[in-house]
Design an enzyme around this catalytic site. Structure first.
Site, PDB file in Angstrom:
ATOM      1  N   ASP A  62       0.840  -1.202   0.000  1.00  0.00           N
ATOM      2  CA  ASP A  62       0.000   0.000   0.000  1.00  0.00           C
ATOM      3  C   ASP A  62       0.877   1.256   0.000  1.00  0.00           C
ATOM      4  O   ASP A  62       2.008   1.230   0.484  1.00  0.00           O
ATOM      5  CB  ASP A  62      -0.893  -0.022   1.255  1.00  0.00           C
ATOM      6  CG  ASP A  62      -1.999   1.015   1.171  1.00  0.00           C
ATOM      7  OD1 ASP A  62      -2.308   1.494   0.053  1.00  0.00           O
ATOM      8  OD2 ASP A  62      -2.558   1.360   2.224  1.00  0.00           O
ATOM      9  N   HIS A  74       2.682   3.488  -8.964  1.00  0.00           N
ATOM     10  CA  HIS A  74       2.553   2.056  -9.264  1.00  0.00           C
ATOM     11  C   HIS A  74       3.806   1.548  -9.986  1.00  0.00           C
ATOM     12  O   HIS A  74       4.261   0.431  -9.729  1.00  0.00           O
ATOM     13  CB  HIS A  74       1.305   1.800 -10.105  1.00  0.00           C
ATOM     14  CG  HIS A  74       0.028   2.121  -9.377  1.00  0.00           C
ATOM     15  ND1 HIS A  74      -0.207   1.743  -8.078  1.00  0.00           N
ATOM     16  CD2 HIS A  74      -1.093   2.809  -9.771  1.00  0.00           C
ATOM     17  CE1 HIS A  74      -1.401   2.160  -7.699  1.00  0.00           C
ATOM     18  NE2 HIS A  74      -1.957   2.815  -8.704  1.00  0.00           N
ATOM     19  N   LEU A 124      11.746 -20.142  -4.013  1.00  0.00           N
ATOM     20  CA  LEU A 124      10.636 -19.300  -3.541  1.00  0.00           C
ATOM     21  C   LEU A 124       9.421 -19.409  -4.471  1.00  0.00           C
ATOM     22  O   LEU A 124       9.560 -19.352  -5.693  1.00  0.00           O
ATOM     23  CB  LEU A 124      11.124 -17.836  -3.527  1.00  0.00           C
ATOM     24  CG  LEU A 124      10.067 -16.766  -3.274  1.00  0.00           C
ATOM     25  CD1 LEU A 124       9.546 -16.821  -1.848  1.00  0.00           C
ATOM     26  CD2 LEU A 124      10.639 -15.367  -3.570  1.00  0.00           C
TER      27      LEU A 124
HETATM   28  C1  FPP Z   1      -1.969   0.178  -3.326  1.00  0.00           C
HETATM   29  O1  FPP Z   1      -1.504   1.499  -3.337  1.00  0.00           O
HETATM   30  C2  FPP Z   1      -1.390  -0.581  -4.417  1.00  0.00           C
HETATM   31  C3  FPP Z   1      -2.110  -1.174  -5.416  1.00  0.00           C
HETATM   32  C4  FPP Z   1      -3.569  -1.088  -5.497  1.00  0.00           C
HETATM   33  C5  FPP Z   1      -1.478  -1.901  -6.522  1.00  0.00           C
HETATM   34  C6  FPP Z   1      -0.224  -2.648  -6.254  1.00  0.00           C
HETATM   35  C7  FPP Z   1       0.559  -2.683  -7.504  1.00  0.00           C
HETATM   36  C8  FPP Z   1       1.898  -2.634  -7.615  1.00  0.00           C
HETATM   37  C9  FPP Z   1       2.777  -2.685  -6.461  1.00  0.00           C
HETATM   38  C10 FPP Z   1       2.603  -2.504  -8.934  1.00  0.00           C
HETATM   39  C11 FPP Z   1       2.544  -3.637  -9.886  1.00  0.00           C
HETATM   40  C12 FPP Z   1       2.497  -4.995  -9.324  1.00  0.00           C
HETATM   41  C13 FPP Z   1       3.191  -6.055  -9.819  1.00  0.00           C
HETATM   42  C14 FPP Z   1       2.971  -7.404  -9.242  1.00  0.00           C
HETATM   43  C15 FPP Z   1       4.186  -5.929 -10.882  1.00  0.00           C
HETATM   44  P1  FPP Z   1      -2.542   2.698  -3.448  1.00  0.00           P
HETATM   45  O2  FPP Z   1      -2.615   3.076  -4.876  1.00  0.00           O
HETATM   46  O3  FPP Z   1      -3.846   2.306  -2.842  1.00  0.00           O
HETATM   47  O4  FPP Z   1      -1.823   3.793  -2.594  1.00  0.00           O
HETATM   48  P2  FPP Z   1      -2.517   4.973  -1.751  1.00  0.00           P
HETATM   49  O5  FPP Z   1      -3.290   4.322  -0.636  1.00  0.00           O
HETATM   50  O6  FPP Z   1      -1.349   5.746  -1.263  1.00  0.00           O
HETATM   51  O7  FPP Z   1      -3.384   5.739  -2.703  1.00  0.00           O
END
Ligand code: FPP
Length: 274
Positions: A35, A52, A146
Protein backbone atom coordinates in the site's frame (compact mmCIF):
# COMPACT_ATOMS: atom_id res chain seq x y z
CA UNK A 1 20.36 -17.16 3.92
CA UNK A 2 23.70 -17.95 2.28
CA UNK A 3 22.68 -16.23 -0.95
CA UNK A 4 21.79 -13.12 1.02
CA UNK A 5 25.17 -12.88 2.73
CA UNK A 6 26.91 -13.29 -0.63
CA UNK A 7 25.68 -9.84 -1.60
CA UNK A 8 26.04 -8.10 1.78
CA UNK A 9 29.16 -6.18 2.73
CA UNK A 10 30.41 -7.40 6.13
CA UNK A 11 29.71 -4.72 8.70
CA UNK A 12 27.08 -2.95 6.56
CA UNK A 13 23.69 -2.00 8.03
CA UNK A 14 21.89 -4.93 6.40
CA UNK A 15 24.68 -7.36 7.27
CA UNK A 16 24.36 -6.44 10.96
CA UNK A 17 20.59 -6.79 10.76
CA UNK A 18 20.73 -10.10 8.88
CA UNK A 19 23.17 -11.49 11.46
CA UNK A 20 20.44 -11.04 14.09
CA UNK A 21 17.99 -13.19 12.13
CA UNK A 22 17.75 -16.85 13.07
CA UNK A 23 17.72 -18.85 9.81
CA UNK A 24 15.89 -21.71 11.56
CA UNK A 25 12.94 -19.51 12.44
CA UNK A 26 12.25 -17.72 9.18
CA UNK A 27 8.58 -17.25 8.34
CA UNK A 28 7.71 -19.93 5.76
CA UNK A 29 5.04 -17.76 4.18
CA UNK A 30 5.07 -13.95 4.05
CA UNK A 31 2.02 -12.11 2.72
CA UNK A 32 2.20 -8.42 1.82
CA UNK A 33 -0.44 -5.72 1.42
CA UNK A 34 1.50 -3.37 -0.85
CA UNK A 35 0.00 0.00 0.00
CA UNK A 36 1.01 3.63 -0.47
CA UNK A 37 1.82 3.88 -4.17
CA UNK A 38 -0.58 6.81 -4.62
CA UNK A 39 0.80 8.72 -1.62
CA UNK A 40 4.37 8.12 -2.78
CA UNK A 41 3.50 9.74 -6.12
CA UNK A 42 1.53 12.59 -4.54
CA UNK A 43 4.48 13.54 -2.31
CA UNK A 44 6.52 13.96 -5.49
CA UNK A 45 3.83 15.79 -7.44
CA UNK A 46 3.65 12.86 -9.83
CA UNK A 47 0.58 11.09 -11.23
CA UNK A 48 -0.60 8.05 -9.25
CA UNK A 49 0.55 5.71 -11.99
CA UNK A 50 4.15 6.79 -11.33
CA UNK A 51 3.68 5.38 -7.82
CA UNK A 52 2.55 2.06 -9.26
CA UNK A 53 5.58 1.97 -11.60
CA UNK A 54 7.87 2.55 -8.62
CA UNK A 55 5.85 -0.11 -6.78
CA UNK A 56 6.75 -2.65 -9.45
CA UNK A 57 10.43 -1.94 -8.70
CA UNK A 58 9.77 -2.68 -5.00
CA UNK A 59 8.15 -5.97 -6.05
CA UNK A 60 11.31 -6.89 -7.96
CA UNK A 61 13.55 -6.04 -4.99
CA UNK A 62 11.35 -7.87 -2.46
CA UNK A 63 11.09 -11.03 -4.56
CA UNK A 64 14.88 -11.11 -4.90
CA UNK A 65 15.45 -10.48 -1.19
CA UNK A 66 12.98 -13.24 -0.21
CA UNK A 67 14.63 -15.67 -2.64
CA UNK A 68 18.09 -14.89 -1.24
CA UNK A 69 16.84 -15.23 2.34
CA UNK A 70 15.30 -18.65 1.70
CA UNK A 71 11.66 -17.68 2.25
CA UNK A 72 9.45 -20.41 0.78
CA UNK A 73 6.23 -18.55 -0.07
CA UNK A 74 5.51 -14.88 -0.76
CA UNK A 75 1.95 -13.75 -1.50
CA UNK A 76 1.60 -10.22 -2.89
CA UNK A 77 -1.73 -8.37 -2.96
CA UNK A 78 -1.35 -6.80 -6.40
CA UNK A 79 -4.96 -6.10 -7.42
CA UNK A 80 -8.02 -6.48 -5.20
CA UNK A 81 -11.52 -7.36 -6.36
CA UNK A 82 -12.43 -3.80 -5.31
CA UNK A 83 -9.64 -2.08 -7.29
CA UNK A 84 -11.85 -2.07 -10.42
CA UNK A 85 -13.60 0.94 -8.84
CA UNK A 86 -10.53 3.12 -9.60
CA UNK A 87 -10.41 5.37 -12.67
CA UNK A 88 -10.17 3.39 -15.89
CA UNK A 89 -6.69 4.69 -16.80
CA UNK A 90 -5.29 3.66 -13.41
CA UNK A 91 -6.84 0.20 -13.74
CA UNK A 92 -5.42 -0.31 -17.20
CA UNK A 93 -1.99 0.96 -16.10
CA UNK A 94 -1.97 -1.61 -13.29
CA UNK A 95 -2.68 -4.46 -15.71
CA UNK A 96 -0.15 -3.14 -18.21
CA UNK A 97 2.46 -2.95 -15.44
CA UNK A 98 1.83 -6.56 -14.53
CA UNK A 99 2.22 -7.52 -18.17
CA UNK A 100 5.51 -5.59 -18.47
CA UNK A 101 6.80 -6.87 -15.13
CA UNK A 102 6.21 -10.50 -16.11
CA UNK A 103 7.92 -10.00 -19.49
CA UNK A 104 10.90 -8.17 -18.04
CA UNK A 105 11.37 -10.26 -14.93
CA UNK A 106 10.99 -13.78 -16.29
CA UNK A 107 14.73 -14.35 -16.66
CA UNK A 108 15.31 -12.93 -13.18
CA UNK A 109 12.64 -15.26 -11.75
CA UNK A 110 14.48 -18.20 -13.29
CA UNK A 111 17.83 -16.89 -12.06
CA UNK A 112 16.50 -16.96 -8.50
CA UNK A 113 14.69 -20.30 -8.98
CA UNK A 114 11.31 -18.62 -8.37
CA UNK A 115 8.05 -20.33 -9.18
CA UNK A 116 5.13 -18.05 -9.98
CA UNK A 117 1.51 -18.79 -9.08
CA UNK A 118 -1.62 -16.64 -8.81
CA UNK A 119 -4.86 -16.58 -6.84
CA UNK A 120 -8.10 -14.69 -7.36
CA UNK A 121 -10.86 -14.68 -9.94
CA UNK A 122 -8.35 -14.89 -12.77
CA UNK A 123 -10.90 -15.45 -15.53
CA UNK A 124 -11.88 -11.78 -15.31
CA UNK A 125 -8.35 -10.46 -15.97
CA UNK A 126 -7.79 -8.52 -19.20
CA UNK A 127 -6.76 -11.03 -21.88
CA UNK A 128 -3.21 -9.72 -22.41
CA UNK A 129 -2.37 -9.79 -18.70
CA UNK A 130 -3.97 -13.21 -18.27
CA UNK A 131 -2.03 -14.70 -21.18
CA UNK A 132 1.28 -13.28 -19.96
CA UNK A 133 0.52 -14.56 -16.47
CA UNK A 134 -0.36 -18.04 -17.69
CA UNK A 135 2.84 -18.14 -19.74
CA UNK A 136 4.97 -17.08 -16.74
CA UNK A 137 3.25 -19.62 -14.45
CA UNK A 138 3.86 -22.34 -17.00
CA UNK A 139 7.46 -21.29 -17.64
CA UNK A 140 8.41 -21.29 -13.95
CA UNK A 141 6.47 -24.31 -12.75
CA UNK A 142 9.55 -26.52 -12.39
CA UNK A 143 11.44 -24.00 -10.24
CA UNK A 144 11.55 -25.20 -6.66
CA UNK A 145 12.81 -22.18 -4.73
CA UNK A 146 10.64 -19.30 -3.54
CA UNK A 147 7.00 -19.48 -4.68
CA UNK A 148 5.68 -16.02 -5.51
CA UNK A 149 1.91 -16.03 -5.41
CA UNK A 150 0.23 -12.99 -6.94
CA UNK A 151 -3.23 -12.10 -5.62
CA UNK A 152 -5.04 -10.65 -8.64
CA UNK A 153 -8.69 -9.67 -8.77
CA UNK A 154 -8.57 -11.20 -5.30
CA UNK A 155 -11.08 -10.72 -2.49
CA UNK A 156 -11.08 -12.70 0.75
CA UNK A 157 -14.88 -12.81 0.81
CA UNK A 158 -15.01 -13.90 -2.85
CA UNK A 159 -12.58 -16.67 -1.99
CA UNK A 160 -14.81 -17.96 0.81
CA UNK A 161 -17.90 -17.75 -1.40
CA UNK A 162 -16.09 -19.70 -4.13
CA UNK A 163 -14.91 -22.31 -1.60
CA UNK A 164 -18.42 -22.81 -0.18
CA UNK A 165 -19.91 -23.11 -3.67
CA UNK A 166 -17.32 -25.71 -4.62
CA UNK A 167 -18.10 -27.68 -1.47
CA UNK A 168 -21.84 -27.50 -2.19
CA UNK A 169 -21.32 -28.62 -5.77
CA UNK A 170 -19.20 -31.57 -4.66
CA UNK A 171 -21.44 -32.67 -1.81
CA UNK A 172 -24.83 -32.18 -3.42
CA UNK A 173 -23.96 -34.77 -6.05
CA UNK A 174 -23.22 -37.55 -3.59
CA UNK A 175 -24.37 -36.79 -0.04
CA UNK A 176 -27.94 -37.06 1.20
CA UNK A 177 -29.27 -33.56 2.10
CA UNK A 178 -29.30 -34.37 5.84
CA UNK A 179 -25.63 -35.29 5.83
CA UNK A 180 -24.23 -32.19 4.09
CA UNK A 181 -21.39 -30.94 6.23
CA UNK A 182 -18.78 -28.20 6.24
CA UNK A 183 -15.83 -28.14 8.61
CA UNK A 184 -12.57 -26.16 8.94
CA UNK A 185 -10.46 -28.72 7.10
CA UNK A 186 -13.01 -28.84 4.27
CA UNK A 187 -13.00 -25.06 3.88
CA UNK A 188 -9.18 -24.85 3.96
CA UNK A 189 -9.02 -27.54 1.30
CA UNK A 190 -11.22 -25.50 -1.05
CA UNK A 191 -9.50 -22.12 -0.75
CA UNK A 192 -7.45 -20.68 -3.61
CA UNK A 193 -4.46 -21.13 -1.27
CA UNK A 194 -5.10 -24.81 -0.57
CA UNK A 195 -1.56 -25.69 -1.67
CA UNK A 196 0.07 -23.08 0.56
CA UNK A 197 0.59 -22.94 4.31
CA UNK A 198 -1.15 -20.04 6.06
CA UNK A 199 0.99 -16.89 6.20
CA UNK A 200 3.21 -16.65 9.26
CA UNK A 201 3.78 -12.96 8.72
CA UNK A 202 1.49 -10.36 7.16
CA UNK A 203 3.24 -7.11 6.25
CA UNK A 204 1.27 -3.97 5.41
CA UNK A 205 3.07 -0.88 4.18
CA UNK A 206 2.08 2.80 4.53
CA UNK A 207 0.74 2.60 8.06
CA UNK A 208 -2.94 1.73 7.56
CA UNK A 209 -4.29 -0.63 10.23
CA UNK A 210 -6.62 -2.71 8.05
CA UNK A 211 -6.60 -6.13 6.42
CA UNK A 212 -8.56 -4.93 3.36
CA UNK A 213 -10.28 -8.21 2.47
CA UNK A 214 -6.94 -10.04 2.15
CA UNK A 215 -6.63 -13.75 3.06
CA UNK A 216 -9.37 -13.42 5.69
CA UNK A 217 -9.41 -17.09 6.62
CA UNK A 218 -5.68 -17.71 6.32
CA UNK A 219 -4.44 -14.89 8.58
CA UNK A 220 -6.22 -16.22 11.67
CA UNK A 221 -2.86 -16.70 13.42
CA UNK A 222 -0.53 -14.63 11.26
CA UNK A 223 1.73 -12.10 12.95
CA UNK A 224 0.88 -8.61 11.73
CA UNK A 225 3.58 -6.07 10.92
CA UNK A 226 2.61 -2.57 9.82
CA UNK A 227 5.28 -0.17 8.65
CA UNK A 228 4.99 3.51 7.76
CA UNK A 229 7.25 2.94 4.75
CA UNK A 230 5.33 3.47 1.50
CA UNK A 231 5.40 0.44 -0.78
CA UNK A 232 7.57 2.00 -3.55
CA UNK A 233 10.26 2.67 -0.92
CA UNK A 234 10.13 -0.86 0.54
CA UNK A 235 13.45 -2.67 0.11
CA UNK A 236 15.54 -5.53 1.54
CA UNK A 237 16.27 -3.52 4.70
CA UNK A 238 12.55 -3.11 5.46
CA UNK A 239 11.98 -6.82 4.88
CA UNK A 240 14.79 -7.70 7.28
CA UNK A 241 13.31 -5.36 9.91
CA UNK A 242 9.93 -7.09 9.55
CA UNK A 243 11.47 -10.55 9.91
CA UNK A 244 13.58 -9.50 12.90
CA UNK A 245 10.41 -8.18 14.54
CA UNK A 246 8.54 -11.40 13.67
CA UNK A 247 11.23 -13.43 15.43
CA UNK A 248 10.62 -11.51 18.66
CA UNK A 249 6.98 -12.58 18.77
CA UNK A 250 5.76 -15.31 21.09
CA UNK A 251 3.40 -17.35 18.90
CA UNK A 252 1.04 -19.31 21.11
CA UNK A 253 -1.85 -20.03 18.72
CA UNK A 254 -4.34 -19.50 21.52
CA UNK A 255 -2.51 -21.92 23.83
CA UNK A 256 0.19 -21.42 26.40
CA UNK A 257 3.21 -22.77 24.53
CA UNK A 258 4.76 -22.27 21.09
CA UNK A 259 3.27 -25.53 19.77
CA UNK A 260 1.29 -24.84 16.59
CA UNK A 261 -2.24 -26.20 16.12
CA UNK A 262 -2.59 -29.38 14.06
CA UNK A 263 -2.56 -28.71 10.34
CA UNK A 264 -6.02 -28.76 8.94
CA UNK A 265 -6.78 -29.76 5.38
CA UNK A 266 -3.40 -28.65 4.05
CA UNK A 267 -1.90 -30.31 1.02
CA UNK A 268 1.61 -29.01 1.27
CA UNK A 269 3.08 -30.70 4.37
CA UNK A 270 4.87 -27.62 5.56
CA UNK A 271 7.00 -28.39 8.60
CA UNK A 272 7.22 -24.80 9.82
CA UNK A 273 5.35 -23.88 13.00
CA UNK A 274 2.37 -21.66 12.34
C1 FPP B 1 -1.97 0.18 -3.33
O1 FPP B 1 -1.50 1.50 -3.34
C2 FPP B 1 -1.39 -0.58 -4.42
C3 FPP B 1 -2.11 -1.17 -5.42
C4 FPP B 1 -3.57 -1.09 -5.50
C5 FPP B 1 -1.48 -1.90 -6.52
C6 FPP B 1 -0.22 -2.65 -6.25
C7 FPP B 1 0.56 -2.68 -7.50
C8 FPP B 1 1.90 -2.63 -7.62
C9 FPP B 1 2.78 -2.69 -6.46
C10 FPP B 1 2.60 -2.50 -8.93
C11 FPP B 1 2.54 -3.64 -9.89
C12 FPP B 1 2.50 -4.99 -9.32
C13 FPP B 1 3.19 -6.06 -9.82
C14 FPP B 1 2.97 -7.40 -9.24
C15 FPP B 1 4.19 -5.93 -10.88
P1 FPP B 1 -2.54 2.70 -3.45
O2 FPP B 1 -2.61 3.08 -4.88
O3 FPP B 1 -3.85 2.31 -2.84
O4 FPP B 1 -1.82 3.79 -2.59
P2 FPP B 1 -2.52 4.97 -1.75
O5 FPP B 1 -3.29 4.32 -0.64
O6 FPP B 1 -1.35 5.75 -1.26
O7 FPP B 1 -3.38 5.74 -2.70
Amino acid sequence: MKALFEELRPGSKDWVLAKKIDPRRLPAHIAVIMDGNGRWAKRRNLPRVAGHKAGAEAVRATVEACARLGIRFLTLYAFSAENWKRPQDEVSTLWRLLHVYLRKELSNLHKHNVRLTAIGRLDALPAAAREELEAAIQATQANDGLQVNLALNYGGRNELVDAFNEILKEQCGRAAPGSLRVDEAGISAHLYTRHLPDPDLLIRTSGEMRVSNFLLWQIAYSELYVTEVLWPDFRRHDLLLAIADFQKRDRRFGGLSRVPPARQGRACGDPHPR
